[in-house]
Design an enzyme around this catalytic site. Structure first.
Site, mmCIF file in Angstrom:
data_model
loop_
_atom_site.group_PDB
_atom_site.id
_atom_site.type_symbol
_atom_site.label_atom_id
_atom_site.label_comp_id
_atom_site.label_asym_id
_atom_site.label_seq_id
_atom_site.Cartn_x
_atom_site.Cartn_y
_atom_site.Cartn_z
ATOM 1 N N GLN A 242 -5.348 18.551 5.023
ATOM 2 C CA GLN A 242 -5.707 18.248 3.633
ATOM 3 C C GLN A 242 -7.130 17.708 3.598
ATOM 4 O OE1 GLN A 242 -5.412 14.515 2.325
ATOM 5 N NE2 GLN A 242 -6.894 15.327 0.861
ATOM 6 N N HIS B 294 0.818 12.786 -6.946
ATOM 7 C CA HIS B 294 0.373 11.882 -5.894
ATOM 8 C C HIS B 294 1.364 10.713 -5.739
ATOM 9 C CE1 HIS B 294 -3.561 11.655 -3.651
ATOM 10 N NE2 HIS B 294 -3.049 10.509 -3.265
ATOM 11 N N LYS C 187 -3.218 21.024 -4.137
ATOM 12 C CA LYS C 187 -2.224 19.945 -4.290
ATOM 13 C C LYS C 187 -2.633 19.021 -5.436
ATOM 14 C CE LYS C 187 -0.229 16.110 -1.600
ATOM 15 N NZ LYS C 187 -0.874 14.885 -2.082
ATOM 16 N N TYR D 64 0.844 -1.206 0.000
ATOM 17 C CA TYR D 64 0.000 0.000 0.000
ATOM 18 C C TYR D 64 0.879 1.257 0.000
ATOM 19 C CZ TYR D 64 -2.978 3.735 1.823
ATOM 20 O OH TYR D 64 -3.607 4.941 2.007
ATOM 21 N N TYR E 282 -10.184 16.038 1.800
ATOM 22 C CA TYR E 282 -10.834 15.303 0.697
ATOM 23 C C TYR E 282 -12.230 15.878 0.643
ATOM 24 C CZ TYR E 282 -7.732 11.528 -0.782
ATOM 25 O OH TYR E 282 -6.720 10.806 -1.350
ATOM 26 N N ARG F 219 -4.644 0.384 -8.639
ATOM 27 C CA ARG F 219 -3.396 -0.167 -8.084
ATOM 28 C C ARG F 219 -3.553 -1.676 -7.909
ATOM 29 N NH1 ARG F 219 -4.233 4.146 -3.782
ATOM 30 N NH2 ARG F 219 -4.174 5.991 -5.089
ATOM 31 N N SER G 160 -3.853 14.137 6.508
ATOM 32 C CA SER G 160 -4.841 13.709 5.510
ATOM 33 C C SER G 160 -6.196 13.507 6.182
ATOM 34 C CB SER G 160 -4.379 12.394 4.875
ATOM 35 O OG SER G 160 -5.464 11.737 4.265
ATOM 36 N N ARG H 191 0.637 7.552 -8.005
ATOM 37 C CA ARG H 191 -0.438 6.634 -7.599
ATOM 38 C C ARG H 191 -1.729 6.827 -8.378
ATOM 39 N NH1 ARG H 191 0.449 4.343 -2.612
ATOM 40 N NH2 ARG H 191 -1.673 4.461 -1.811
HETATM 41 C C1 LIG Z 1 0.329 5.407 0.921
HETATM 42 C C2 LIG Z 1 0.019 6.793 0.447
HETATM 43 C C3 LIG Z 1 -1.179 7.388 0.808
HETATM 44 C C4 LIG Z 1 -1.451 8.694 0.397
HETATM 45 N N1 LIG Z 1 -2.594 9.314 0.842
HETATM 46 C C5 LIG Z 1 -2.825 10.603 0.513
HETATM 47 C C6 LIG Z 1 -3.933 11.299 1.071
HETATM 48 O O1 LIG Z 1 -4.710 10.766 1.846
HETATM 49 N N2 LIG Z 1 -4.091 12.593 0.712
HETATM 50 C C7 LIG Z 1 -3.221 13.243 -0.150
HETATM 51 O O2 LIG Z 1 -3.412 14.427 -0.436
HETATM 52 N N3 LIG Z 1 -2.167 12.590 -0.678
HETATM 53 C C8 LIG Z 1 -1.940 11.316 -0.345
HETATM 54 N N4 LIG Z 1 -0.827 10.679 -0.824
HETATM 55 C C9 LIG Z 1 0.108 11.425 -1.693
HETATM 56 C C10 LIG Z 1 1.158 12.158 -0.877
HETATM 57 O O3 LIG Z 1 0.604 13.244 -0.197
HETATM 58 C C11 LIG Z 1 2.271 12.712 -1.776
HETATM 59 O O4 LIG Z 1 1.703 13.454 -2.815
HETATM 60 C C12 LIG Z 1 3.151 11.601 -2.346
HETATM 61 O O5 LIG Z 1 3.424 10.613 -1.395
HETATM 62 C C13 LIG Z 1 4.452 12.210 -2.830
HETATM 63 O O6 LIG Z 1 5.260 11.255 -3.408
HETATM 64 P P1 LIG Z 1 6.450 10.481 -2.645
HETATM 65 O O7 LIG Z 1 5.768 9.421 -1.843
HETATM 66 O O8 LIG Z 1 7.246 9.953 -3.771
HETATM 67 O O9 LIG Z 1 7.146 11.493 -1.788
HETATM 68 C C14 LIG Z 1 -0.528 9.382 -0.428
HETATM 69 C C15 LIG Z 1 0.681 8.771 -0.778
HETATM 70 C C16 LIG Z 1 0.960 7.498 -0.355
HETATM 71 C C17 LIG Z 1 2.277 6.882 -0.725
#
Ligand SMILES: Cc1cc2nc3c(=O)[nH]c(=O)nc-3n(C[C@H](O)[C@H](O)[C@H](O)COP(=O)(O)O)c2cc1C
Length: 385
Positions: free
Chosen positions: A137, A285, A261, A34, A139, A174, A116, A288
């Site tokens: 942040q 993100h 963002k 995850y 949603y 994913r 988050s 993702r």
């Molecule tokens: C497991 C996971 C969960 C995430 N959940 C959120 C989230 O709830 N809200 C959000 O704005 N971004 C979420 N993100 C994105 C992160 O805020 C961020 O944009 C991202 O991790 C940046 O890339 P990096 O992991 O390579 O640093 C998530 C990222 C990961 C890896």
């Protein structure tokens, strides 16, 4: 000014990659997948780091060097480093109390922490731990009443910066999460139970701390929601696609700063400026959401050039080291964030993970700046080749 706590990082883990390797051994496979995975064929996640690392910097060796400062001003605060902790959902699944551990480290090291909506700590707790400095942040909820209530809670908690997300118009596809039953609705498969038995420390800590919950969402969730209905609830709870009509009323009512963002194009950056927002985080993100998309360093470079003097341009996705932070700042980012790097740290080292990761990144970034002959963060663009 707070007296920042300083530890030297643990020399057994001198890189984010070393923390990632340790995390993989320490937490169940479904939790690691995850955290670690991207979407579809995982092309975008790989490109993020690879293309940041194509950025080259030039040193000034024959120069007087009075020393360096990592301090960076952002939205009226002076932070001790030009990087912060990105919002990550379900943090307590990777390591019990991961949100709390990172929030505390952000306070001690004076860097921003973004909570988050869908993580395992409430807005109120985040505010208590960070002494009111956490960013939130949102949603975007389907119901305006729920949106208003969350914003009221964030404001009451003293939150100064609200982060709106524009890059999740649909849940990312994913494959590993689908196989592991972490898609919506989630399932607890036999394989997941077997993985838990193979990670006794994680299982023990989870038992001690209790099952992680969506603490911020609790007031809006029906009691005794089972896993099958959780998926349906989540689907109904959030309106996913962000647009100008949703942002405008929030801009009108929120007194603090607003950051958008997930910006990936100049067109959306221009819209954020028109809407009167204070900052953008150029982000995909962490790879993702859109596997066919660009790595973040490319739009960052273009957007910073065109709009860097009109709005605060920040960046995340793919940053895994101090040199990566330096490369991103040199390319025009005024601040950077990381998601996985900090979560690898906590998954690997538990309570010590936040302090260790921040300290490691600070040490690496200081070394790069000293090598370049760069005294302050805002001078990094002068070293871009
Ligand atoms: C497991 C996971 C969960 C995430 N959940 C959120 C989230 O709830 N809200 C959000 O704005 N971004 C979420 N993100 C994105 C992160 O805020 C961020 O944009 C991202 O991790 C940046 O890339 P990096 O992991 O390579 O640093 C998530 C990222 C990961 C890896």
């Amino acid at each position: 000014m707070r007296n920042a706590k300083r530890i030297k990082f643990d020399s057994r883990y001198p890189s984010i990659e070393a923390l990632r390797a340790k995390a993989k051994k320490r937490i169940p496979g479904f939790a690691f997948d995850y955290l670690d995975g991207g979407c579809n064929e995982e092309v975008n996640i790989k490109k993020n780091t690879d293309e940041i690392r194509q950025v080259e910097l030039k040193p000034d060796y024959l120069t007087k060097y009075p020393g360096l400062s990592l301090q960076t001003e952002l939205f009226g605060r002076t932070y001790d480093s030009p990087f912060g902790i990105a919002p990550v959902g379900l943090q307590g699944l990777m390591w019990p109390k991961a949100s709390e551990i990172l929030a505390k480290a952000s306070l001690d090291y004076n860097i921003p922490f973004i909570l988050s909506t869908v993580t395992t700590m409430s807005i109120e707790k985040a505010s208590e731990i960070t002494e009111g400095r956490a960013w939130f942040q949102l949603y975007h909820p389907t119901e305006n009443e729920v949106r208003n209530d969350m914003l009221k809670r964030a404001e009451a908690a003293g939150c100064e910066v609200l982060v709106l997300l524009c890059d999740v118009p649909t849940f990312g596809f994913r494959a590993k999460e689908i196989q592991n039953g972490l898609s919506m609705p989630p399932k607890m498969t036999l394989s997941n139970f077997v993985q838990i038995f193979g990670r006794p420390q994680w299982a023990w800590e989870t038992l001690l701390n209790g099952q992680p919950n969506f603490e911020t969402l609790k007031p809006y969730m029906p009691k005794n929601l089972n896993l099958k209905h959780l998926g349906l609830f989540m689907d109904a709870m959030f309106s996913k696609r962000m647009n100008e009509e949703k942002i405008a009323p929030i801009r009108d009512s929120w007194k603090g700063k607003i950051v958008l963002k997930g910006v990936a194009t100049e067109v959306d950056a221009a819209k954020a400026i028109k809407l009167g927002l204070d900052g953008i985080i150029v982000s995909n993100h962490g790879g993702r959401q859109l596997d066919a998309g660009e790595s973040t360093i490319k739009p960052l470079t273009r957007i910073a050039k065109e709009y860097g003097s009109d709005i605060k341009v920040m960046m995340d996705s793919g940053i895994r080291s101090g040199p990566d932070v330096a490369r991103s700042l040199a390319s025009g980012a005024q601040f950077t964030f990381m998601g996985r790097s900090f979560m690898y740290g906590v998954s690997a080292l538990g309570k010590k993970g936040g302090d260790h990761t921040i300290s490691l990144l600070q040490t690496q970034l200081s070394q790069v700046m000293e090598q370049l002959g760069c005294t302050q963060v805002s001078d990094l663009p002068k070293h871009l080749i």
